[in-house]
Design a protein around this motif. Structure first.
Motif, PDB file in Angstrom:
ATOM      1  N   GLU A 141       0.827  -1.205   0.000  1.00 34.12           N
ATOM      2  CA  GLU A 141       0.000   0.000   0.000  1.00 34.12           C
ATOM      3  C   GLU A 141       0.866   1.261   0.000  1.00 34.12           C
ATOM      4  O   GLU A 141       0.617   2.206  -0.750  1.00 34.12           O
ATOM      5  N   LEU A 142       1.901   1.274   0.834  1.00 35.76           N
ATOM      6  CA  LEU A 142       2.796   2.431   0.912  1.00 35.76           C
ATOM      7  C   LEU A 142       3.581   2.614  -0.383  1.00 35.76           C
ATOM      8  O   LEU A 142       3.770   3.738  -0.854  1.00 35.76           O
ATOM      9  N   THR A 143       4.032   1.507  -0.958  1.00 31.56           N
ATOM     10  CA  THR A 143       4.756   1.564  -2.225  1.00 31.56           C
ATOM     11  C   THR A 143       3.862   2.137  -3.314  1.00 31.56           C
ATOM     12  O   THR A 143       4.266   3.002  -4.082  1.00 31.56           O
ATOM     13  N   ASN A 144       2.617   1.676  -3.346  1.00 30.44           N
ATOM     14  CA  ASN A 144       1.673   2.182  -4.337  1.00 30.44           C
ATOM     15  C   ASN A 144       1.421   3.675  -4.126  1.00 30.44           C
ATOM     16  O   ASN A 144       1.362   4.448  -5.084  1.00 30.44           O
ATOM     17  N   HIS A 145       1.301   4.096  -2.863  1.00 31.21           N
ATOM     18  CA  HIS A 145       1.082   5.514  -2.559  1.00 31.21           C
ATOM     19  C   HIS A 145       2.281   6.350  -3.019  1.00 31.21           C
ATOM     20  O   HIS A 145       2.114   7.421  -3.613  1.00 31.21           O
ATOM     21  N   PHE A 146       3.489   5.853  -2.757  1.00 28.74           N
ATOM     22  CA  PHE A 146       4.703   6.558  -3.178  1.00 28.74           C
ATOM     23  C   PHE A 146       4.720   6.711  -4.708  1.00 28.74           C
ATOM     24  O   PHE A 146       4.970   7.804  -5.225  1.00 28.74           O
ATOM     25  N   LEU A 147       4.464   5.623  -5.417  1.00 28.88           N
ATOM     26  CA  LEU A 147       4.475   5.685  -6.885  1.00 28.88           C
ATOM     27  C   LEU A 147       3.361   6.583  -7.414  1.00 28.88           C
ATOM     28  O   LEU A 147       3.540   7.269  -8.422  1.00 28.88           O
ATOM     29  N   HIS A 148       2.238   6.602  -6.726  1.00 32.36           N
ATOM     30  CA  HIS A 148       1.147   7.485  -7.135  1.00 32.36           C
ATOM     31  C   HIS A 148       1.574   8.953  -7.031  1.00 32.36           C
ATOM     32  O   HIS A 148       1.352   9.741  -7.948  1.00 32.36           O
ATOM     33  N   LEU A 149       2.209   9.301  -5.923  1.00 25.56           N
ATOM     34  CA  LEU A 149       2.648  10.687  -5.729  1.00 25.56           C
ATOM     35  C   LEU A 149       3.761  11.089  -6.687  1.00 25.56           C
ATOM     36  O   LEU A 149       3.822  12.240  -7.124  1.00 25.56           O
ATOM     37  N   THR A 150       4.651  10.151  -7.020  1.00 22.08           N
ATOM     38  CA  THR A 150       5.821  10.515  -7.823  1.00 22.08           C
ATOM     39  C   THR A 150       5.625  10.330  -9.318  1.00 22.08           C
ATOM     40  O   THR A 150       6.241  11.041 -10.105  1.00 22.08           O
TER      41      THR A 150
END
Length: 189
Positions: A141-150
């Protein structure tokens, strides 16, 4: 927005050395990520990647590049956690490492060019990366959130596709079969 200030006087030669060293280390980390993506989990791949990430971090520290150093440090922590088995490697994690290195380069260039950046936005990314190491139940979930933001990748919840009627019928059939098996396994009363 905060202006990144470099207190160390950096000449063009030192900046060129930093960027050259960064490019070499970046390429080596890329090779390691490709090897991991191909399923090679040899410990030496992690050691190689950590060696190059450590160089990136140390060079950023030497040039007093605070944000690039912090990003490199937390990437290093993520790789250590994967190497030690605390996190299983998966493709989005590799992409997160790759994008993080791009952020190291981006913030380094901004500092060298005396550009103003939004430090709070980078601190948010650093916090997410740090959480990947510390909240193992939410790594994907955190990895997906990071990729979403970047990168603008849709959040997993945005990718959820409604199940079709056929899927629902199939799930009900599965449930009926499981109930039937459960009833057969009940002890005779």
């Amino acid at each position: 927005m905060a202006n990144i200030k470099i207190t160390l006087e950096l000449d063009d030669e030192l900046i060129a050395d930093y960027l050259g060293g960064f490019s070499e280390a970046y390429e080596e980390v890329e090779k390691c990520l490709h090897a991991l993506a191909d399923g090679n989990t040899d410990e030496e791949i992690y050691n190689e990647m950590l060696r190059h990430l450590h160089s990136i971090k140390g060079n950023a520290r030497m040039c007093e590049l605070r944000i690039p150093e912090k990003i490199a440090h937390v990437i290093e922590s993520v790789v250590i956690k994967v190497k030690e088995g605390g996190i299983a490697y998966f493709p989005d994690l590799g992409e997160t490492i790759h994008v993080s290195l791009d952020k190291v380069k981006e913030t380094s260039l901004a500092a060298f060019n005396n550009e103003t950046i939004d430090e709070a936005a980078y601190e948010q990314l650093i916090t997410i990366l740090d959480s990947i190491c510390n909240d193992l139940s939410k790594v994907k979930e955190l990895t997906n959130h990071f990729l979403h933001l970047t990168t603008g990748v849709p959040l997993v919840s945005d990718q959820h596709v409604e199940s079709t009627q056929a899927d629902q019928d199939f799930n009900e059939k599965e449930l009926d079969i499981l109930k039937m098996i459960g009833n057969r396994l009940k002890p005779n009363e």
